[in-house]
Structure formats: C-alpha cells, structure tokens
Design an enzyme around this catalytic site. Structure first.
Site, PDB file in Angstrom:
ATOM      1  N   CYS A   1       0.699  -0.824  -0.010  1.00 11.79           N
ATOM      2  CA  CYS A   1      -0.422  -0.252  -0.070  1.00 11.79           C
ATOM      3  C   CYS A   1       0.712   1.623  -0.310  1.00 11.79           C
ATOM      4  O   CYS A   1       1.674   1.314   0.318  1.00 11.79           O
ATOM      5  CB  CYS A   1      -0.552  -0.068   1.276  1.00 11.79           C
ATOM      6  SG  CYS A   1      -1.997   1.996   1.882  1.00 11.79           S
TER       7      CYS A   1
ATOM      8  N   CYS B   1      -4.833   3.270  -4.090  1.00 14.85           N
ATOM      9  CA  CYS B   1      -4.964   3.764  -2.416  1.00 14.85           C
ATOM     10  C   CYS B   1      -3.284   4.416  -2.042  1.00 14.85           C
ATOM     11  O   CYS B   1      -3.240   4.545  -1.917  1.00 14.85           O
ATOM     12  CB  CYS B   1      -5.531   3.300  -1.327  1.00 14.85           C
ATOM     13  SG  CYS B   1      -5.040   3.394   0.110  1.00 14.85           S
TER      14      CYS B   1
END
Ligand code: SF4
Length: 338
Positions: free
Chosen positions: A116, A330
């Site tokens: 991430c 993200c």
C-alpha cells in the site's frame, strides 16, 4: 474552535440550548449547510444578525479545499488540501447503482501494509470528523450530484481513528443531513479486533469490510504487519461476532498479488477459512505502483482463483478495475504530490 461540520445534529441542538439559543436554530443552520449547500454564515438570511455573529464566534466554518482532480471514464480522484496544509485524497467511482465515494480517515497510515502506497508514508495525524464530512460535501458539490454510497477505505485505518469515524457515520447517516443509509456505508479495517467488536455494538449497523488479503497467518504476516498483533482466527471470530450481532454479511477484501497470495491452493485455503462465516469475497486486481515491488496477478490467475472459490461454494465478486490511467491505487495521488 470546533468546526461546525464535525458536530452531530443532536450535539448542536444541545449546544444551542445550553448557550441560551433556540434548539430550532440547529435545523436552520444545518439546512443551510447540508440542503442549500451554502457554507457562508453571512448568507444565512433566516437567522438574525446577532445570532449569526454568535455562530461566527462559536464555530469554525472553514473548508478543506479540492486541490487537484484526476479523471478517467468511470472514476475521479480528488486531492484535498486540509486547513493545516496536509493532503489527503478521495476517490469517486461511477457504478451502475450510483456514485460511490471512498473517503480517507487519516493523513497517512501506520498499519504498514506492504502493498500500500499510504502505508509507505507514515501517519501524520487522524482526520477530524469535519474533514471526513467535507470530503463528501465538496465532491458532491463538484460533480453536482448526490453521493449514493460511502466506503471508508481511503488513506488510513478507520478504526485507528475510531471516535471521529463513528461521529462521522452518525452525521452522514442523519436523514436531515447527508441521509446516506447505513446499508450504503461501509467501513473497512485491516483487522483491529477489539474495534471490530466495538463496531458490532454500535447501534447504526453500518457495513463492515475486512482487508484480509491472505488465507493464513504466514502469508498475512508477510504483507500486513497487523497480522503479528491479531491472528486470522481472532479476526474471523470478531467477524462472526459482528455478523451475529448485526445480521450483516461481511465483505472480505482480497487484493491479488502475483505469486504471493493468488494460487489455487490459497483460494482453497480461503474457502476453508470462510466455511460457515457470513461473508463474501471481493477480489481486487492490484494497482501496481512504481515504489512497490509487488505485481498484479494476471487475468488468467484471477479467474482461476475466482473459479476455485466458486467451486467451493464461496460467494465471490471481482472488483472492476478503476482508473488505470490515473493514480488509482490508494494513496498514489498524495504520494506523487509529496
Ligand atoms: S491498506 Fe489501509 S490499513 Fe493498510 S497501510 Fe494502506 S491505508 Fe493503512
């Protein structure tokens, strides 16, 4: 000074009454903000001048700002500049069933999931309630359309900012404010077990999604540090507690990473894990980023994984790939800006 967008209707009414003002003024103020979408207190024409002065002294009406928008056919990504100069992002997705907005809950994130972009940049601070509410209001104004559903799945771990997120849910669900039904709101956690249980007891009964991403602790620990704190079994027990309490099915988010968690054996293990659990699996094709070594699984591998789950009777969907042309993963837009 408290920002007015972070206050629930009930609390604003109580505030006014305790300060010697009419309870009804709360409805008038909130009507300007959430229905008329006028955020300038000087324009609140049905409120007496002296009361407007009180409002200005008592509350902040400051807004966060949309700094940048990246667009693709079915997705728009917004970079916000907060009042203290920090940056966050929100992603608007155009589904057949309406507009869905993915909001951020923190500036950065400390959970450190290896795949991430937001986890790479550590948490700077929690978002205040008003900063989450305003993501919805300002994007809704920008696209001149109602936001039909909200997922708290952007930058940050929502349960690491639990109180502000709960306050936010109360505000956006209020039918006099943003009126987003509990069934259309989902909070996603990487698996903070005590908070999942607390959330199950929260009266609003909003949907829950778990960022699972692995069928066992061994793989999960490699990609998600939180797995060192809570085992997958503890997460599943908490999920069972939630679904028993709320009667709601839980979404298990599963990002498919090439050669890491995408084998048919993993799919079978996942099917074993979810046996008897009131859940479905949402398979997510990975959005590769230049800073992270993981690669997306091939279409063929995704299909094999999906078929294996289906064969075992697991309800699974494959999430549509959004916005390949823009920084769709993200935290990518924010990370690019920083
Ligand atoms: S995936 Fe979510 S919880 Fe994990 S690091 Fe990224 S923002 Fe944080």
């Amino acid at each position: 000074m408290e920002n007015i967008f972070g206050i629930t209707r009930k609390n604003l009414e109580q505030d006014f009454v305790s300060l010697g003002y009419k309870k009804f003024m709360a409805s008038q103020v909130l009507d300007w903000l959430y229905k008329k979408r006028n955020y300038d207190v000087n324009m609140f024409s049905n409120i007496k001048n002296e009361n407007r002065e009180f409002l200005k002294k008592q509350y902040s009406f400051d807004l966060i700002r949309i700094e940048k928008v990246e667009e693709d056919t079915d997705v728009k990504k917004f970079l916000f500049r907060l009042i203290d100069g920090q940056k966050i992002e929100a992603v608007l997705m155009y589904h057949d069933y309406g507009l869905s907005l993915c909001v951020s809950s923190q500036v950065g994130c400390n959970m450190g999931c290896k795949f991430c972009e937001s986890g790479r940049l550590k948490k700077v601070r929690n978002l205040e309630t008003y900063e989450m509410v305003q993501q919805i209001l300002l994007i809704s104004d920008y696209v001149k359309s109602r936001i039909d559903s909200v997922v708290v799945m952007g930058i940050g771990e929502p349960f690491d900012n639990y109180d502000n997120v709960i306050n936010f849910l109360s505000i956006i669900n209020d039918d006099k404010l943003l009126a987003i039904g509990a069934r259309h709101i989902t909070v996603s956690t990487c698996g903070l077990v005590p908070k999942i249980r607390e959330y199950a007891d929260f009266p609003l009964q909003v949907n829950l999604a778990i960022s699972l991403h692995a069928p066992n602790d061994e793989i999960r620990k490699k990609i998600m540090p939180i797995a060192n704190a809570y085992s997958i079994k503890e997460v599943i027990n908490a999920v069972n507690y939630y679904s028993n309490k709320t009667n709601r099915r839980v979404a298990m988010e599963y990002i498919l990473l090439d050669g890491i968690n995408d084998s048919v054996q993993c799919a079978n293990e996942l099917a074993d894990l979810l046996k008897g659990v009131n859940a479905y699996v949402n398979l997510i094709p990975y959005n590769e980023t230049s800073h992270i070594e993981y690669k997306a699984s091939s279409e063929k591998q995704i299909k094999a994984f999906y078929d294996a789950l289906k064969q075992r009777g697991v309800d699974a969907t494959t999430r549509k790939r959004f916005g390949n042309k823009i920084s769709a993963a993200c935290g990518q837009l924010r990370s690019k800006e920083l």
